[in-house]
Design a protein around this motif. Structure first.
Motif, PDB file in Angstrom:
ATOM      1  N   ILE A  26      15.492  47.718 -33.417  1.00  0.00           N
ATOM      2  CA  ILE A  26      15.202  48.197 -32.064  1.00  0.00           C
ATOM      3  C   ILE A  26      13.940  49.054 -32.065  1.00  0.00           C
ATOM      4  CG2 ILE A  26      16.060  49.654 -30.189  1.00  0.00           C
ATOM      5  CD1 ILE A  26      18.884  48.754 -30.934  1.00  0.00           C
ATOM      6  N   ALA A  27      13.757  49.841 -33.133  1.00  0.00           N
ATOM      7  CA  ALA A  27      12.558  50.693 -33.227  1.00  0.00           C
ATOM      8  C   ALA A  27      11.285  49.856 -33.281  1.00  0.00           C
ATOM      9  CB  ALA A  27      12.654  51.591 -34.457  1.00  0.00           C
ATOM     10  N   ARG A  28      11.353  48.675 -33.865  1.00  0.00           N
ATOM     11  CA  ARG A  28      10.167  47.812 -33.925  1.00  0.00           C
ATOM     12  C   ARG A  28       9.720  47.373 -32.535  1.00  0.00           C
ATOM     13  NH1 ARG A  28       8.975  43.325 -38.096  1.00  0.00           N
ATOM     14  NH2 ARG A  28       6.987  43.849 -37.143  1.00  0.00           N
ATOM     15  N   ILE A  47      18.004  42.602 -41.842  1.00  0.00           N
ATOM     16  CA  ILE A  47      18.791  42.668 -40.607  1.00  0.00           C
ATOM     17  C   ILE A  47      17.925  43.160 -39.450  1.00  0.00           C
ATOM     18  CG2 ILE A  47      20.744  43.831 -39.487  1.00  0.00           C
ATOM     19  CD1 ILE A  47      22.205  43.766 -42.118  1.00  0.00           C
ATOM     20  N   ALA A  48      16.984  44.057 -39.737  1.00  0.00           N
ATOM     21  CA  ALA A  48      16.086  44.567 -38.688  1.00  0.00           C
ATOM     22  C   ALA A  48      15.287  43.427 -38.054  1.00  0.00           C
ATOM     23  CB  ALA A  48      15.150  45.620 -39.265  1.00  0.00           C
ATOM     24  N   GLU A  49      14.795  42.512 -38.880  1.00  0.00           N
ATOM     25  CA  GLU A  49      14.037  41.381 -38.345  1.00  0.00           C
ATOM     26  C   GLU A  49      14.938  40.438 -37.552  1.00  0.00           C
ATOM     27  OE1 GLU A  49      10.273  40.336 -38.780  1.00  0.00           O
ATOM     28  OE2 GLU A  49      10.940  42.347 -38.228  1.00  0.00           O
ATOM     29  N   SER A  75      14.263  39.659 -33.600  1.00  0.00           N
ATOM     30  CA  SER A  75      14.092  38.301 -33.082  1.00  0.00           C
ATOM     31  C   SER A  75      15.181  37.948 -32.079  1.00  0.00           C
ATOM     32  CB  SER A  75      14.093  37.306 -34.239  1.00  0.00           C
ATOM     33  OG  SER A  75      15.327  37.342 -34.939  1.00  0.00           O
ATOM     34  N   GLY A  76      16.409  38.448 -32.303  1.00  0.00           N
ATOM     35  CA  GLY A  76      17.484  38.189 -31.355  1.00  0.00           C
ATOM     36  C   GLY A  76      17.224  38.811 -29.997  1.00  0.00           C
ATOM     37  N   ILE A  77      16.718  40.034 -30.005  1.00  0.00           N
ATOM     38  CA  ILE A  77      16.398  40.704 -28.735  1.00  0.00           C
ATOM     39  C   ILE A  77      15.241  39.993 -28.039  1.00  0.00           C
ATOM     40  CG2 ILE A  77      15.515  42.848 -27.740  1.00  0.00           C
ATOM     41  CD1 ILE A  77      17.084  44.361 -29.862  1.00  0.00           C
ATOM     42  N   VAL A 118      21.088  43.162 -22.828  1.00  0.00           N
ATOM     43  CA  VAL A 118      20.292  42.463 -23.834  1.00  0.00           C
ATOM     44  C   VAL A 118      21.101  42.148 -25.095  1.00  0.00           C
ATOM     45  CG1 VAL A 118      18.239  42.588 -25.282  1.00  0.00           C
ATOM     46  CG2 VAL A 118      18.174  43.472 -22.942  1.00  0.00           C
ATOM     47  N   LEU A 119      21.699  43.185 -25.686  1.00  0.00           N
ATOM     48  CA  LEU A 119      22.395  42.978 -26.959  1.00  0.00           C
ATOM     49  C   LEU A 119      23.557  41.977 -26.868  1.00  0.00           C
ATOM     50  CD1 LEU A 119      22.426  46.468 -28.718  1.00  0.00           C
ATOM     51  CD2 LEU A 119      21.161  44.416 -29.352  1.00  0.00           C
TER      52      LEU A 119
END
Length: 399
Positions: A118-120, A283-285, A289-291, A317-318
């Motif tokens: 989310i921070a990205r 997991i961050a990526e 990409s999911g968001i 969104v989530l």
């Protein structure tokens, strides 16, 4: 004048049935049986050849060694264990240590990876770039090197027990690990744990009831506040009924090490930290990409209704992004569990470490390796089944 078959009422001649070899379905079954027979024949040959060679060299086979005395110590154990116990007990200790790392690692990596992902996407330039740097750096360094790094940092940067850091009362940090106070030896704590599990089940039923009530009436129920109340009230009630004990086992320095309380070893801390940090970068990526896959119009529509940015992310969104996030995240959970076998490199007594010691003492390599393979296969299949069930549960239902 000749009459046609149709006009005379005579039935048309049926086409002759072809042979089985010309039937595609029959050919498919035949070749599958042929391949299966070949595989079984090859397996029988390999097994018989191995057994013959072992018998020729007088090497014992079978799993009877599991009942023999292990005769080696294990540094960390979630259950009672001593060198006088059997190999099966030792392997159980290693299995539980692996499960402990896997469960805690999956939970912490999911939380950290979601935050970084989310921070990205943050509109704050510094936050987004720091998150991007974390992902690009961490995921491109082999996980084994990261385990060595964290083990060196924890083991060498902290002082010895006599000069241990004392950041909080009863908490000590040294190169022997972290010592913290533990609950006193009182049977009421078992019932408090049971009450907490009952509270978790009750929360699940409340959430299910609230969802059905909202679908039927449109009225919302404050499940968060109710869940917190249940999770706190039931264990607290059990504690009060048990006499409300407050005794703690405080660690104290005795000789060259601390006694009392509970400890977190440097090996466990380094393994858990390394696996969490590494897996969270992937997991961050996946989360990012999911968001990104959710149509921007969904966010604009929710914002037009006056919803806060955090509320839009949580409620709009989530839930839609999870359909894309869950399948690849399952692969990361499996990778984390299997990467925990690298614990042997830093001395944490997981299943692989204990099984290797068993193998060296008994010489029964095939059995030891088979046990490791069967355990990791079972754990991986269990994770896959749960995540597939969850993925079906959150799937959008077309009306």
């Amino acid at each position: 004048m000749a009459t046609s078959t149709r006009s005379s009422g005579m039935p048309a001649n049926k086409a002759p049935r072809g042979s089985l070899i010309n039937d595609p379905a029959a050919r498919a079954i035949f070749f599958q049986i042929l391949v299966l027979g070949g595989v079984l024949l090859l397996g029988w040959y390999l097994v018989s050849n191995v057994m013959e060679n072992l018998a020729r060299q007088n090497i014992a086979t079978g799993f009877s060694f599991l009942d023999r005395e292990a005769s080696f110590a294990i540094g960390e154990s979630m259950i009672a264990y001593s060198p006088a116990n059997s190999y099966s007990q030792a392997l159980l200790v290693g299995f539980l240590n692996t499960i402990k790392v896997a469960v805690l690692g999956i939970i912490l990596a999911t939380v950290l990876g979601t935050i970084i992902g989310i921070a990205r996407l943050s509109s704050n330039f510094l936050v987004a770039k720091l998150a991007s740097a974390y992902v690009e750096v961490i995921r491109n360094i082999p996980v084994l090197l990261q385990l060595f790094f964290w083990y060196a940092v924890i083991g060498e940067s902290l002082p010895g027990p006599r000069e241990a850091l004392n950041p909080l009362p009863g908490v000590f940090l040294s190169n022997r690990g972290m010592r913290v106070p533990a609950l006193g030896d009182d049977p009421i704590w078992v019932w408090v744990g049971v009450a907490f599990l009952v509270a978790v089940v009750a929360v699940w039923f409340v959430a299910r009831w609230a969802r059905k009530r909202q679908e039927a009436t449109g009225q919302q129920f404050h499940t968060v506040l109710a869940s917190i109340g249940i999770l706190v009230a039931l264990p607290l009630l059990a504690w009060l009924l048990g006499g409300a004990p407050t005794a703690l086992d405080i660690p104290a320095l005795q000789g060259f090490n601390f006694r009392g309380g509970t400890s977190v070893s440097p090996e466990f801390a380094a393994l858990l930290l390394g696996l969490v940090v590494y897996t969270a970068s992937f997991i961050a990526e996946i989360v990012r990409s999911g968001i990104r896959s959710v149509n921007w119009g969904q966010t604009e529509a929710a914002s037009a209704l006056g919803l806060h940015r955090g509320t839009v992310l949580r409620l709009v969104v989530l839930p839609q992004a999870l359909r894309i996030i869950v399948p690849p995240t399952t692969s990361q959970y499996l990778n984390l569990t299997k990467n925990s076998s690298l614990a042997v490199a830093i001395g944490y007594p997981d299943l692989v470490s204990v099984a290797n010691t068993t193998l060296n003492q008994t010489g029964q390599a095939i059995e030891a390796v088979s046990i490791m393979m069967a355990v990791y296969l079972t754990i991986s299949l269990g994770i896959s089944l749960f995540m597939n069930w969850y993925n079906k549960r959150i799937a959008l239902v077309e009306r």
